[in-house]
Design a protein around this motif. Sequence first.
Motif, PDB file in Angstrom:
ATOM      1  N   VAL A   1      -7.267   1.770   3.774  1.00  0.00           N
ATOM      2  CA  VAL A   1      -7.190   2.288   2.398  1.00  0.00           C
ATOM      3  C   VAL A   1      -7.183   3.813   2.420  1.00  0.00           C
ATOM      4  N   GLU A   2      -8.009   4.418   3.277  1.00  0.00           N
ATOM      5  CA  GLU A   2      -8.011   5.880   3.398  1.00  0.00           C
ATOM      6  C   GLU A   2      -6.673   6.391   3.928  1.00  0.00           C
TER       7      GLU A   2
ATOM      8  N   LEU B   1       0.811  -1.210   0.000  1.00  0.00           N
ATOM      9  CA  LEU B   1       0.000   0.000   0.000  1.00  0.00           C
ATOM     10  C   LEU B   1       0.847   1.263   0.000  1.00  0.00           C
TER      11      LEU B   1
ATOM     12  N   SER C   1      -3.789   5.008   3.499  1.00  0.00           N
ATOM     13  CA  SER C   1      -2.833   4.919   2.398  1.00  0.00           C
ATOM     14  C   SER C   1      -3.004   6.082   1.431  1.00  0.00           C
ATOM     15  N   ALA C   2      -4.263   6.439   1.154  1.00  0.00           N
ATOM     16  CA  ALA C   2      -4.519   7.547   0.231  1.00  0.00           C
ATOM     17  C   ALA C   2      -4.088   8.880   0.831  1.00  0.00           C
ATOM     18  N   SER C   3      -4.134   9.008   2.165  1.00  0.00           N
ATOM     19  CA  SER C   3      -3.782  10.281   2.803  1.00  0.00           C
ATOM     20  C   SER C   3      -2.292  10.591   2.676  1.00  0.00           C
TER      21      SER C   3
ATOM     22  N   GLY D   1      -0.758  10.728  -0.040  1.00  0.00           N
ATOM     23  CA  GLY D   1      -0.705  11.663  -1.162  1.00  0.00           C
ATOM     24  C   GLY D   1      -1.008  13.085  -0.735  1.00  0.00           C
ATOM     25  N   SER D   2      -1.967  13.257   0.184  1.00  0.00           N
ATOM     26  CA  SER D   2      -2.297  14.598   0.670  1.00  0.00           C
ATOM     27  C   SER D   2      -1.110  15.214   1.413  1.00  0.00           C
TER      28      SER D   2
ATOM     29  N   GLN E   1       4.308   3.042  -1.483  1.00  0.00           N
ATOM     30  CA  GLN E   1       5.389   2.975  -2.453  1.00  0.00           C
ATOM     31  C   GLN E   1       6.736   3.191  -1.772  1.00  0.00           C
TER      32      GLN E   1
END
Length: 412
Positions: free
Chosen positions: A289-290, A212, A292-294, A296-297, A214
């Motif tokens: 999952v959220e 999840l 992991s996406a954070s 990027g923020s 990189q």
Amino acid sequence: MSPSADAAAPASTSGPTLAPLIAAQLNYLLSHSKLPFQVWFPSIPPLPRLTLPLPSHGVRLQVEQIWSGCRNDRYADRFTLAIPFCLDYVHWDFLYNALYPKVAPDVVFGPDDEGFQPLVDYAEAGNGDKSCLSHWNCRDPGGLLALVEELRDLYIEYQKKRVGEVDDARLAFELSTVLSKEGIEVCMVPPTDKPDEVKFAVPLLDLDYAKLVQGCPWRSPQKIHLQVIFPISRRVNTIPSAPRLKLMSTPDLKSLFSVEDVKLPPWLNGMCLAEYLPSLEENLKVQIVEASASIGSRRRFIEALGLSFGRPLEADPIFCRRATVLCISGVFTFLVHFAIPLQFPKQQPVLVLQSSQHCNVKGIPIMSPPINDYPWSPRWDPAEMVERIYDFLTDECQNFKKFCSDAITQQK
């Protein structure tokens, strides 16, 4: 493998070195064990001054004490291992004999495990020849590792048997419905002043968390467990009370996701683990999952720092949890450290200012208290967030400069 009168009292940790054959086996164990070790409980005493090299990637098993059981103490020949089990540790003494290092060690188990006699159980089951002790080779460095893995597997079954013998209908039902889940462990909670209890350690979400993130640096698998402690009820026709629930994770995972921030679903009357786990795992999966996406923020925020402050001096490129920029106000030079929370942008970064020109009497640069009372809105885009922080620091740096000067004056 039971408490032995030959077990001498542990000597000072600065005593003799381990006999070479014994040291080789212990070192191999520390280097190669693949058991599902947990480190949620840092209550184990610090490692003593070990007399053998440790693996470069860290210790998997805790060695609590090393001592000698012989009057001729040229070599130490016994040690205590803290072996993770059911989200806690069991402590076993491994007793070699430095005068006869080719002989397999005896093992002393905990005081609450008098019924754990693995060799007797093996013999009664006709599996004695399968034990690694039946073909012990002192020159095989993996001998101790095989023994620890074998004993731990047997101990898991021993604890399941103990729990299965408890006269509690609710526990019997729980065992029959969830023990098929891979990796689950159960045990009797050691007796205290509290009523009898049984603990379940339930692994959650068979996910490869490293995928999840990189460039994730984790070498060992990350895990989340649910600890469930059931009070034992021996009364008939009573409504079972809800168990105590707690999420636990391996420490590295906290860089991505904090289980302490998870609100557990309520445990309803009459509910069982088989009903509770699916909704919990679904909720956890969404939050991970959220999380992991954070990343990027947070990365976009760090990139935006360059618009106002210039390129950061350093930053966390993987989880994007921290960054440091250099600022100059007239002749005053200082650093700004950004600690970016997992809940970003709902929660704003915490700032700490560090002077490049003022040090305390110990030569340590003077730093400000944590700052989080600057203008902030999670709805701003990263460029505006950074611009507002820059404007705030334009005035705040003068207060920090005075703070540093006053600190220097007080030292004189």
